[in-house]
Enzyme design. Structure first.
Site, PDB file in Angstrom:
ATOM      1  N   ASP A 147       0.988  -1.718   0.197  1.00  0.00           N
ATOM      2  CA  ASP A 147      -0.218   0.082  -0.233  1.00  0.00           C
ATOM      3  C   ASP A 147       1.097   1.554  -0.138  1.00  0.00           C
ATOM      4  O   ASP A 147       0.819   2.272  -0.962  1.00  0.00           O
ATOM      5  CB  ASP A 147      -1.256  -0.126   0.961  1.00  0.00           C
ATOM      6  CG  ASP A 147      -1.766   0.845   1.517  1.00  0.00           C
ATOM      7  OD1 ASP A 147      -3.082   0.765   1.067  1.00  0.00           O
ATOM      8  OD2 ASP A 147      -1.368   2.471   2.037  1.00  0.00           O
ATOM      9  N   VAL A 179      -5.122   2.351  -0.367  1.00  0.00           N
ATOM     10  CA  VAL A 179      -5.247   1.874  -1.292  1.00  0.00           C
ATOM     11  C   VAL A 179      -5.276   0.671  -0.960  1.00  0.00           C
ATOM     12  O   VAL A 179      -6.690  -0.206  -2.574  1.00  0.00           O
ATOM     13  CB  VAL A 179      -3.859   2.635  -2.280  1.00  0.00           C
ATOM     14  CG1 VAL A 179      -3.645   1.741  -3.633  1.00  0.00           C
ATOM     15  CG2 VAL A 179      -3.180   3.754  -1.944  1.00  0.00           C
ATOM     16  N   ASP A 180      -4.752  -0.350  -0.598  1.00  0.00           N
ATOM     17  CA  ASP A 180      -6.073  -1.606  -0.058  1.00  0.00           C
ATOM     18  C   ASP A 180      -7.075  -1.825  -0.385  1.00  0.00           C
ATOM     19  O   ASP A 180      -7.665  -1.963  -0.835  1.00  0.00           O
ATOM     20  CB  ASP A 180      -5.257  -2.263   0.498  1.00  0.00           C
ATOM     21  CG  ASP A 180      -3.858  -2.700   0.516  1.00  0.00           C
ATOM     22  OD1 ASP A 180      -3.889  -4.192  -0.207  1.00  0.00           O
ATOM     23  OD2 ASP A 180      -2.808  -2.456   0.709  1.00  0.00           O
ATOM     24  N   ILE A 181      -7.826  -1.130   0.492  1.00  0.00           N
ATOM     25  CA  ILE A 181      -8.854  -0.784   1.019  1.00  0.00           C
ATOM     26  C   ILE A 181      -9.906   0.078  -0.325  1.00  0.00           C
ATOM     27  O   ILE A 181     -10.993  -0.848  -1.058  1.00  0.00           O
ATOM     28  CB  ILE A 181      -9.343   0.155   2.112  1.00  0.00           C
ATOM     29  CG1 ILE A 181      -8.476  -0.361   3.499  1.00  0.00           C
ATOM     30  CG2 ILE A 181     -10.654   0.890   1.976  1.00  0.00           C
ATOM     31  CD1 ILE A 181      -8.425   0.524   4.811  1.00  0.00           C
TER      32      ILE A 181
END
Length: 408
Positions: A147, A179-181
């Site tokens: 991320d 960013v992962d989410i």
């Protein structure tokens, strides 16, 4: 009541965060999710602590909070993907699945015969979602990344943080793995769109979802403003790019955040803070003028808010219809009456802890509410159930697989 995705089956080969969040969302919505994990160790997220969940007697489990955040409503099958027999079992499972989620490095699953082409050969209708850092194409497709790399490379850090020349100034990473989410949310949307396409008579398809792409897309109007002006956005700390004021202010005891979205709100704002002169002033009496003169106006407002406690200003601005909130930490957030009323924290049963507090799914449906939560599974908790139920293996066959180290 069955969820809106009841009847769908998901094969979740992913680990850490972005991919598992997709599987969790689909599970929350009613899909049956098979999470495939390595024997003995499982998803790396299981040990990404502290903190670790505590048992009812206060002793510590080996399950990290990180894992608990993104793996509820799943069934765990402990299976060795590097073993040809394990690979064959996954292909057989894929025949009865609608969706595959994976976030291995580009090319890894092709070596195992578990890439899209291999799975499509046994299930042409499959929706196969690959989540990678850089995407399947381009000169850096094979690079690893997490991320923070994509917040840095994708420009997000450049627009976060305080300006140069002030204490602590400089680019800053968003605290959470945002960013992962965001990638998980985009991947879920893509899967649902692909399912709709299939329902209308189309074939299954391959989804190439990149953390870098999703991070860039999240810049939204910041990036669009650059594209039409050529001007790189500057960092404004807790200040926004919309109406002025739009930022955090330090009161006598704690901070509040205020957003004034239009001129009518600004007029009421000035009355509420007992400074009507700031609306009459030609430098501040329109939105564009306030933006042009923000470096003059904001210090004046800083001084005003420091004179009284946050509760006073919150009450005054609420009464005036001006958007305002305390700047809460996580503990304070969960104590907010609105958060409690929306039941965003739930308690569910857990084998070791007795009960497990979780963050509720934020989606609200009138006909298919998200009201069923099963705890994140123990490693291999459902191996027998999946192998016997989905593949029809006998107890003797399953024990043989365990003896060979294929199943954990």
């Amino acid at each position: 009541m069955a969820g809106s995705l009841a009847g769908l089956r998901v094969l979740d080969l992913s680990r850490i965060l972005a991919g598992p969040l997709v599987g969790q969302m689909l599970g929350d919505l009613g899909a049956e999710v098979f999470k495939i994990e390595r024997p003995g160790k499982g998803d790396d997220a299981r040990e990404m602590g502290p903190p670790f969940l505590k048992k009812q007697d206060g002793s510590q489990t080996d399950t990290a909070g990180f894992f608990l955040a993104c793996n509820r409503n799943k069934k765990s099958l402990s299976l060795n993907l590097s073993d040809p027999v394990g690979q064959d079992l996954v292909r057989k499972l894929a025949q009865s699945c609608d969706i595959v989620i994976e976030n291995f490095k580009v090319g890894t699953l092709a070596r195992y015969g578990l890439d899209y082409e291999s799975v499509r050969a046994v299930n042409p209708a499959i929706i196969y979602c690959s989540i990678t850092g850089f995407g399947q194409t381009g000169p850096e497709a094979l690079k690893p990344g997490y991320d923070g790399i994509f917040q840095a490379m994708g420009g997000m850090m450049s627009v976060s943080g305080h300006p140069e020349g002030v204490p602590g100034g400089g680019p800053m990473k968003v605290g959470i793995s945002i960013v992962d989410i965001l990638t998980a949310n985009n991947a879920t949307i893509a899967i649902l769109a692909a399912l709709r396409h299939r329902e209308q008579g189309g074939p299954g398809q391959y989804l190439d979802i990149s953390l870098l792409d999703c991070g860039i897309a999240a810049l939204s109007h910041f990036a669009q403003n650059y594209l039409i002006t050529g001007e790189v956005p500057e960092r404004r700390g807790n200040g926004g790019y919309g109406g002025i004021p739009s930022q955090a202010f330090t009161c006598a005891d704690r901070q509040i955040f205020v957003v004034v979205g239009n001129n009518a709100q600004y007029a009421r704002f000035c009355e509420a803070i007992e400074r009507p002169d700031l609306f009459a002033d030609d430098r501040f009496n329109t939105g564009p003028r306030r933006i042009e003169n923000r470096k003059i106006l904001v210090p004046i407002l800083d001084e005003v808010f420091q004179q009284r406690e946050a509760a006073h200003w919150l009450a005054a601005l609420d009464a005036a219809g001006v958007p305002v909130s305390y700047v809460n930490d996580v503990r304070q957030m969960f104590e907010e009456p609105q958060v409690k009323a929306r039941e965003m924290c739930r308690s569910i049963a857990h084998n070791e802890a007795g009960t497990l507090p979780i963050i509720a799914n934020p989606l609200r449906f009138s006909e298919t509410p998200v009201d069923t939560y099963s705890a994140p599974p123990e490693l291999g908790e459902h191996s027998v159930e999946i192998l016997s139920g989905a593949l029809g293996l006998s107890s003797e066959e399953i024990q043989h697989l365990r003896d060979k180290g294929v199943v954990g």
